[in-house]
Design an enzyme around this catalytic site. Structure first.
Site, PDB file in Angstrom:
ATOM      1  N   GLY A  97      11.590  43.426  -9.948  1.00  0.00           N
ATOM      2  CA  GLY A  97      10.853  43.189 -11.360  1.00  0.00           C
ATOM      3  C   GLY A  97      10.264  44.635 -12.004  1.00  0.00           C
ATOM      4  O   GLY A  97      10.411  45.520 -11.260  1.00  0.00           O
ATOM      5  N   PRO A 155       7.604  47.540 -13.255  1.00  0.00           N
ATOM      6  CA  PRO A 155       6.492  48.131 -12.442  1.00  0.00           C
ATOM      7  C   PRO A 155       5.110  47.519 -12.820  1.00  0.00           C
ATOM      8  O   PRO A 155       5.249  46.964 -14.138  1.00  0.00           O
ATOM      9  CB  PRO A 155       6.380  49.786 -13.099  1.00  0.00           C
ATOM     10  N   GLY A 156       4.177  47.473 -12.154  1.00  0.00           N
ATOM     11  CA  GLY A 156       2.922  46.972 -12.291  1.00  0.00           C
ATOM     12  C   GLY A 156       2.829  45.459 -12.110  1.00  0.00           C
ATOM     13  O   GLY A 156       1.887  44.936 -12.864  1.00  0.00           O
ATOM     14  N   VAL A 157       3.757  44.549 -11.676  1.00  0.00           N
ATOM     15  CA  VAL A 157       3.774  43.056 -11.829  1.00  0.00           C
ATOM     16  C   VAL A 157       3.176  42.814 -10.570  1.00  0.00           C
ATOM     17  O   VAL A 157       3.038  41.603 -10.212  1.00  0.00           O
ATOM     18  CB  VAL A 157       5.034  42.494 -12.191  1.00  0.00           C
ATOM     19  N   LYS A 179       4.285  43.762  -7.232  1.00  0.00           N
ATOM     20  CA  LYS A 179       5.458  43.526  -5.979  1.00  0.00           C
ATOM     21  C   LYS A 179       4.820  43.990  -4.663  1.00  0.00           C
ATOM     22  O   LYS A 179       5.073  43.238  -3.758  1.00  0.00           O
ATOM     23  CB  LYS A 179       6.631  44.193  -6.235  1.00  0.00           C
ATOM     24  N   SER A 233      23.942  44.568 -25.529  1.00  0.00           N
ATOM     25  CA  SER A 233      23.292  43.302 -25.997  1.00  0.00           C
ATOM     26  C   SER A 233      22.880  43.469 -27.400  1.00  0.00           C
ATOM     27  O   SER A 233      22.000  42.520 -28.274  1.00  0.00           O
ATOM     28  CB  SER A 233      22.093  42.797 -25.276  1.00  0.00           C
ATOM     29  N   LYS A 257      12.800  39.994 -22.771  1.00  0.00           N
ATOM     30  CA  LYS A 257      13.073  40.313 -24.020  1.00  0.00           C
ATOM     31  C   LYS A 257      12.341  39.115 -25.170  1.00  0.00           C
ATOM     32  O   LYS A 257      11.743  39.753 -26.075  1.00  0.00           O
ATOM     33  CB  LYS A 257      14.879  40.103 -24.659  1.00  0.00           C
TER      34      LYS A 257
END
Length: 778
Positions: free
Chosen positions: A356, A358-360, A362, A679, A722
């Site tokens: 994931g 950064p900063g979530v 982990k 995308s 997104k």
């Protein structure tokens, strides 16, 4: 012997226990048994003669006829002395052999009819030779056996009668009664000497063997005593010199450490072997330090130490919820592991990969997992590791060799089943020193890691009980074989609502504590927090948010100290005063519908983002220009969009030869930031068609999808990130590839309620929803 039987005489019988008397022997006997005492008294009354026969078994108290040998010795009782304890001591002198013919009936004592067996004179040369040989062998026997004194030999040498010689020598040998009785029963002198010779030969062999064994034992004992003595001397010398920490002290200390630990057998043997090597090393040798270091490592590793898992699932769930908000999937996976562990008792540690932005949370989630299982926690960072030896260790031959990070981590943990975090596994690199990712293949394979082999330690170490957790920002940097061994748990970015919860529940109280503020001294309402989230941060995690909250706390602390204020309340409008002007604009990029400008959605390592794609068309010669630091894949997407537009020119009412008369310029703002990926294909095609047909694009529509030359819309990745970015920017509609519909279930309800998701499978549908005036399009 026949005629002798008639000459039988009556004798009182004295059975002997463990003793045998030969003719011509004089010795003391202690007599205690009642019958024996009476037999003696009878002998004293008559002619002082008594028959002495041995018992075949020593411990029979009242022997019968069968228990007493038939042949014994007639003896003369010389003296009798009563001892205080009731036994009688007698001095007897053996006279000659006698054979019992029959027992007479006598209740009080044993009385027998026996005939004497006189010694036959036999003085031929063969007997003389036998005598000499027997004497020689007896001399050898005396030399080997220390039980017979040399004076005995002198006394024996003077005996001239062969029969008497045999008797006297036999009486000096330490033989079993059975063997002595055999000599007594041999009446023929020559045969008696031959038998004695056999016995002496056997005895000599046994004694020689005994002596050899004794010498060997003595040598070993001497060596051990000598070593012990020398060691003690060495200790004393070191003590005098004040060098207790010398090699001997070191070895002693290591040995005592080894005794205290219960190690597996092969490890124990290896350590003992190394300690012995260390002991023999001269203290000046550099090799000694290497061995010492190696033994220290072996002793420090947790070969058998396990911590007990706390298998209380409710408690574990409570701990995980206490530490983190959201993150349902990883939490659920940990609780499943715990439940299975509870049922199975023995389970190989899983290998989880938390992926994931950064900063979530982990890394902190891995720490919470350890806390909920009540296990030790170890973290190593693999960012920038480019040397295989970092994982697997160096061979001990190198100077300064050390074990790899895995073994070092196990030593730090001090238990065989910690939670082991391998941080930033996607940041490893390979160079000429080997590929560290390949070295990790063994570590992270539950089938192989029970015998993980480190170059330094050499003995296989069991990692199967370790729970490995790895973290990464992106999956495509992790080598496939390594990824294959791990269970990937995607941790997406947080929605605004989630960030708000995290900020008020965790970040704000934590920062207040760290800045020495009481909880009521700083009051920050929800609207103010939301403003910080929207206008001062743009991220998937909460790291920047925490930094902004820390800044608010610092400024509050300063105010409290300088203005002596009690309470400081910060509202939505005060944020500017504390944090300065907003860093980001919240809301859509465009305030009204535009021609040739479309919002696309991008996924980056730090989460989702919105991209504005602009297209202008000017008269020229059909040149296609792409700017905005685009990667190869994005350039190819632009080419595909251009070719698709050309193929459909007639349908869209565009002049078929526009590519010869017009120059097309596609630009993506924020030109300094590299952008790549397929995308934005449909976004570029929409912007191109809008610019060429002069039709407006709805400003509240954002889109993502890959385009083919025939206008099909292909699926993309990172839909959740997104959508969060589009929601954050205030877009109301999101066009997404039809194949991505399955990913909608991962999108939080708070986003689904605000945003309309429209699945599209062809470019026609995209244009229908995106262009404000779709008239004329088929």
């Amino acid at each position: 012997m026949g005629p002798n039987k008639n000459k039988g005489r009556r004798f009182p019988l004295l059975p002997l226990r463990g003793l045998l008397v030969y003719p011509s022997m004089v010795l003391h006997l202690d007599v205690g048994r009642e019958k024996s005492v009476k037999a003696l008294e009878k002998a004293m009354v008559e002619d002082n003669l008594i028959l002495l026969c041995s018992q075949s078994e020593v411990n029979i108290e009242e022997p019968t006829q069968e228990d007493i040998f038939r042949i014994g010795t007639v003896a003369n009782v010389r003296q009798m002395l009563k001892l205080p304890n009731g036994t009688i001591r007698v001095l007897v002198e053996g006279m000659e052999r006698a054979e019992i013919i029959q027992y007479t009936d006598n209740e009080d004592y044993y009385e027998v009819l026996a005939c004497e067996l006189p010694e036959e004179e036999n003085n031929d040369s063969e007997v003389a030779a036998l005598m000499r040989t027997v004497l020689g062998q007896f001399e050898n026997y005396i030399n080997l056996s220390k039980k017979v004194t040399p004076e005995t030999l002198a006394a024996v040498s003077d005996i001239e009668e062969p029969g008497r010689l045999a008797d006297v020598i036999t009486s000096h040998l330490s033989l079993k009664i059975k063997d002595k009785q055999e000599i007594l029963e041999t009446i023929d002198v020559r045969k008696r000497l031959e038998k004695l010779l056999d016995i002496l030969n056997n005895e000599r062999e046994v004694l020689e063997l005994e002596r050899k064994i004794n010498q060997r034992v003595k040598k070993q004992m001497e060596k051990t005593q000598k070593e012990y003595y020398l060691r003690e001397q060495m200790k004393a010398i070191q003590k005098e010199l004040g060098e207790k920490e010398g090699r001997a002290g070191e070895v002693e200390e290591l040995r005592s450490q080894l005794k205290e630990l219960e190690l597996p057998e092969r490890v124990q043997e290896k350590i003992e072997k190394e300690i012995d090597r260390l002991e023999k090393m001269p203290s000046s040798s550099a090799e000694g330090g290497v061995i010492r270091n190696y033994v220290d490592w072996l002793l420090a590793l947790p070969w058998n130490t396990l911590t007990e898992d706390d298998l209380d699932i409710k408690k574990a769930e409570q701990i995980l919820d206490e530490d983190h908000y959201g993150l349902e999937k990883p939490k659920e996976r940990v609780l499943e592991y715990l439940a299975v562990q509870k049922l199975v008792k023995k389970l190989k540690g899983p290998i989880l990969c938390l992926v994931g932005p950064p900063g979530v949370g982990k890394t902190s989630l891995a720490r919470s997992i350890a806390r909920s299982l009540e296990r030790k926690f170890v973290r190593i960072s693999l960012g920038g590791v480019r040397d295989e030896a970092e994982i697997r260790g160096h061979r001990r031959t190198y100077v300064g060799a050390m074990p790899g990070r895995i073994i070092q981590g196990m030593k730090t943990a001090g238990s065989k089943n910690p939670v082991f975090l391998l941080d930033e596994i996607d940041k490893m690199a390979a160079d000429f020193r080997g590929d560290p990712a390949s070295a990790l293949l063994e570590v992270l394979d539950p089938e192989q890691n029970n015998t993980f082999s480190d170059h330094f330690i050499e003995i296989p170490f069991d990692l199967s009980k370790v729970m490995f957790v790895t973290t990464a920002n992106v999956l495509h940097n992790i080598p496939r074989p390594l990824l294959d061994r791990m269970e990937v748990l995607n941790i997406p970015g947080y929605t605004e609502l989630e960030k708000l919860q995290i900020a008020s529940r965790y970040l704000l109280p934590k920062q207040k504590r760290e800045h020495g503020l009481e909880s009521e001294q700083l009051q920050l309402d929800e609207k103010a927090l939301l403003k910080v989230i929207r206008e001062y941060t743009r991220e998937s995690g909460v790291r920047n948010l925490e930094q902004q909250i820390a800044a608010l706390c610092r400024k509050t602390a300063k105010k409290i100290v300088t203005d002596a204020s009690e309470v400081i309340a910060i509202g939505e409008d005060d944020i500017k005063e504390y944090l300065g002007a907003p860093k980001f604009r919240y809301g859509m990029a465009e305030l009204e519908d535009q021609v040739g400008s479309v919002t696309g959605l991008a996924w980056t390592e730090v989460g989702g983002d919105t991209l504005t794609i602009e297209v202008t068309v000017v008269p020229g010669k059909g040149k296609l220009t792409l700017t905005g630091k685009l990667g190869d894949v994005m350039k190819e997407s632009a080419q595909a969009a251009f070719s698709y537009t050309r193929s459909k020119a007639a349908e869209f009412g565009i002049e078929p030869d526009f590519h010869e008369k017009l120059d097309v310029h596609i630009h993506i703002p924020e030109g300094a930031i590299p952008k790549d990926g397929p995308s934005a294909g449909i976004t570029m095609a929409t912007a191109l068609i809008s610019a060429l047909t002069k039709r407006h694009v709805a400003r509240d529509v954002a889109m993502t999808g890959e385009i083919t030359l025939r206008g099909r819309v292909l699926p993309i990745g990172g839909l959740k990130e997104k959508s969060l970015a589009a929601h954050r920017a205030g877009y109301k509609k999101i066009l997404l590839p039809k194949d991505n519909e399955r990913d909608l279930r991962d999108i939080p309800d708070s986003v689904k309620n605000d945003v309309e998701f429209i699945p599209v499978s062809h470019m026609d549908q995209v244009l229908q929803h995106a262009l404000v005036e779709p008239a004329g399009l088929h």
